[in-house]
Design a protein around this motif. Structure first.
Motif, short mmCIF file in Angstrom:
data_model
loop_
_atom_site.label_atom_id
_atom_site.label_comp_id
_atom_site.label_asym_id
_atom_site.label_seq_id
_atom_site.Cartn_x
_atom_site.Cartn_y
_atom_site.Cartn_z
N THR A 1 -6.71 29.00 21.11
CA THR A 1 -6.56 30.41 20.79
C THR A 1 -5.09 30.80 20.70
O THR A 1 -4.72 31.66 19.89
CB THR A 1 -7.26 31.28 21.85
OG1 THR A 1 -8.56 30.75 22.10
CG2 THR A 1 -7.41 32.71 21.35
N ASP A 2 -4.23 30.18 21.52
CA ASP A 2 -2.80 30.42 21.38
C ASP A 2 -2.30 30.00 20.00
O ASP A 2 -1.44 30.66 19.40
CB ASP A 2 -2.02 29.64 22.45
CG ASP A 2 -2.22 30.22 23.85
OD1 ASP A 2 -2.83 31.31 23.95
OD2 ASP A 2 -1.76 29.60 24.82
N ILE A 3 -2.80 28.90 19.49
CA ILE A 3 -2.44 28.43 18.15
C ILE A 3 -2.89 29.44 17.09
O ILE A 3 -2.15 29.77 16.16
CB ILE A 3 -3.03 27.04 17.88
CG1 ILE A 3 -2.35 25.99 18.75
CG2 ILE A 3 -2.91 26.68 16.40
CD1 ILE A 3 -3.02 24.64 18.70
N ILE A 4 -4.12 29.94 17.24
CA ILE A 4 -4.62 30.96 16.30
C ILE A 4 -3.71 32.18 16.33
O ILE A 4 -3.35 32.74 15.29
CB ILE A 4 -6.06 31.35 16.63
CG1 ILE A 4 -7.01 30.17 16.40
CG2 ILE A 4 -6.50 32.55 15.78
CD1 ILE A 4 -8.45 30.46 16.78
N ALA A 5 -3.32 32.61 17.55
CA ALA A 5 -2.46 33.79 17.68
C ALA A 5 -1.14 33.58 16.95
O ALA A 5 -0.65 34.48 16.25
CB ALA A 5 -2.22 34.09 19.15
N LEU A 6 -0.54 32.41 17.10
CA LEU A 6 0.71 32.12 16.39
C LEU A 6 0.51 32.20 14.88
O LEU A 6 1.31 32.82 14.16
CB LEU A 6 1.21 30.72 16.78
CG LEU A 6 2.37 30.17 15.94
CD1 LEU A 6 3.61 31.04 16.08
CD2 LEU A 6 2.67 28.73 16.33
N CYS A 7 -0.56 31.59 14.38
CA CYS A 7 -0.79 31.55 12.94
C CYS A 7 -1.15 32.92 12.38
O CYS A 7 -0.91 33.19 11.19
CB CYS A 7 -1.87 30.53 12.61
SG CYS A 7 -1.39 28.82 12.99
N ASN B 1 -5.19 37.00 23.08
CA ASN B 1 -6.38 36.17 22.93
C ASN B 1 -7.65 37.01 22.90
O ASN B 1 -8.58 36.72 22.13
CB ASN B 1 -6.46 35.14 24.06
CG ASN B 1 -5.38 34.08 23.95
OD1 ASN B 1 -4.78 33.90 22.90
ND2 ASN B 1 -5.14 33.38 25.03
N ALA B 2 -7.71 38.04 23.73
CA ALA B 2 -8.86 38.94 23.68
C ALA B 2 -8.91 39.65 22.33
O ALA B 2 -9.99 39.86 21.76
CB ALA B 2 -8.78 39.96 24.81
#
Length: 406
Positions: A58-64, A345-346
């Motif tokens: 989810t951290d990766i998704i947030a960055l992207c 993330n939420a």
């Protein structure tokens, strides 16, 4: 200087061919757009193969989501890099991009004369499966990332905001707001442990990548104007489109239309025909650039034009990822940043929840039979742990059978 690295949860290093094979299969079966792609990735790499944990994913998704470019392709590139270094990132991009790029190139050469595919039963079944895939992702991520009422509230608020403001600005605004709320309200005395990402990128490489990104962004237009070379003009237009778009493939389409239609490179009817075909293929919508390159009136067109446009629109994403990853991995371990990421993330869960309704649900569920197939697909994915590719096949067959029996 290199980023401190650690093994992913699987603790294995993969190969170019391993990553290529997995992403090639995903590129063939991942229908439903970028949000559905994230669901397929989560099922494959977090749940099944355990290449990384939920929080890291989810951290990766947030960055992207913060970076311009195609978010699902960027997530795939990072996953490939975590598994097999730079070669793995390239393998992930090739595997996930190649099927739809080849399909759209074939369409541009005339194979698409088979007719309108928008009402084909098996394609509708694939869209229904995408509903189940996104629902599974929301279900699983919400349990891990929204375990209390505060984060559940952030997720629901993010979903409402993205539905009210259905654009890239709505998503980015929700992420920023979620981060601020997380920093202020979700801090705690004990921080959960985070697994370092095995990122094979040094900070020298990151700085060089960001420098090259900026040089190309500002230099290519000047070079195109100075030389009046059509190849350079193509590279400049598609590189700029890939550099400045937030929100994924559907957002880049107006930019591409403004770049190619008014200049007479391609007529509007051909543009819209290719856009329709792009909706019927799996994988990322950015591969529409390959269709445009092939269908150009002036050389370079054909295969050469398709490959030039495809490489130019994706190059900014790769350079930005190389530039951001080392700093992102260092930041995400800090206590204050972790609090921010709890809120972010939420928010990502909420964005997925909003996308589950539109465009995923609204483009697939039209009748009780559609809803029934979607529930069955969800049952197979969540409770029977059926591989997503098999659910895709069953969804296509099920929709075809329903149509034949109606």
């Amino acid at each position: 200087m290199r980023v401190d690295v650690a093994a992913t949860p699987s603790k294995e290093r993969g190969s170019f061919l391993e990553v290529l094979g997995i992403f090639l299969r995903l590129g063939v079966t991942s229908f439903g757009g970028p949000i559905a792609h994230l669901g397929y990735f989560r099922s494959e790499f977090v749940e099944r193969r355990k290449w990384l944990d939920e929080a890291a994913y989810t951290d990766i998704i947030a960055l992207c989501q913060f970076l311009p470019g195609p978010a699902s392709s960027q997530v795939g590139i990072i996953l490939g890099m975590l598994r097999a270094g730079f070669a793995g990132g390239l393998a992930a991009w090739i595997g996930f991009t190649l099927p739809s790029a080849l399909a759209l190139i074939a369409f541009a050469y005339g194979v698409g004369r088979l007719g309108d595919l928008s009402h084909v039963a098996w394609l509708h079944g694939l869209k229904i499966v995408a509903v189940a895939v996104v629902a599974q992702a929301v279900w699983g991520m919400a349990r891990n990332l929204c375990p209390d009422r505060e984060r559940a509230t952030i997720a629901v608020a993010a979903a409402l905001l993205t539905l009210a403001v259905p654009s890239a600005s709505g998503q980015i605004g929700a992420i920023v707001a979620g981060g601020v709320i997380g920093r202020l309200l979700l801090s705690s005395g004990t921080d959960e442990a985070t697994t370092p990402l095995a990122i094979p990128v040094g900070r020298e490489v990151a700085i060089a990548s960001l420098t090259l990104f900026s040089a190309l962004l500002f230099g290519l237009p000047m070079l195109a104007e100075a030389t009046a070379d059509h190849t350079v003009e193509l590279m400049s237009s598609f590189y700029r489109s890939g550099s400045l778009v937030f929100g994924g493939g559907h957002v880049v389409l107006p930019l591409l239309q403004q770049a190619v239609v008014p200049r007479g490179w391609i007529d509007n009817d051909a543009f819209l025909a290719g856009y329709g075909a792009a909706q019927a293929v799996p994988g990322p919508l950015f591969t529409f650039a390959a269709y445009l390159g092939v269908a150009m009136k002036a050389a370079p067109n054909g295969w050469a034009g398709g490959l030039i446009c495809l490489a130019a629109i994706y190059l900014p994403s790769y350079l930005l990822l190389l530039g951001a990853l080392p700093f992102w991995d260092a930041l995400r371990h800090r206590s204050g940043v972790r609090s921010t990421l709890r809120g972010v993330n939420a928010t990502v869960v909420g964005i997925l929840l909003g996308a589950l309704y539109t465009p995923v649900w609204t483009s697939a569920i039209f009748a009780p039979a559609d809803f029934g197939l979607g529930v069955l697909a969800f049952l197979l994915l969540v409770f029977w742990r059926t591989p997503p590719w098999l659910v895709v096949v069953l969804g296509a067959l099920g929709a075809t059978a329903v149509t034949e029996l109606a």
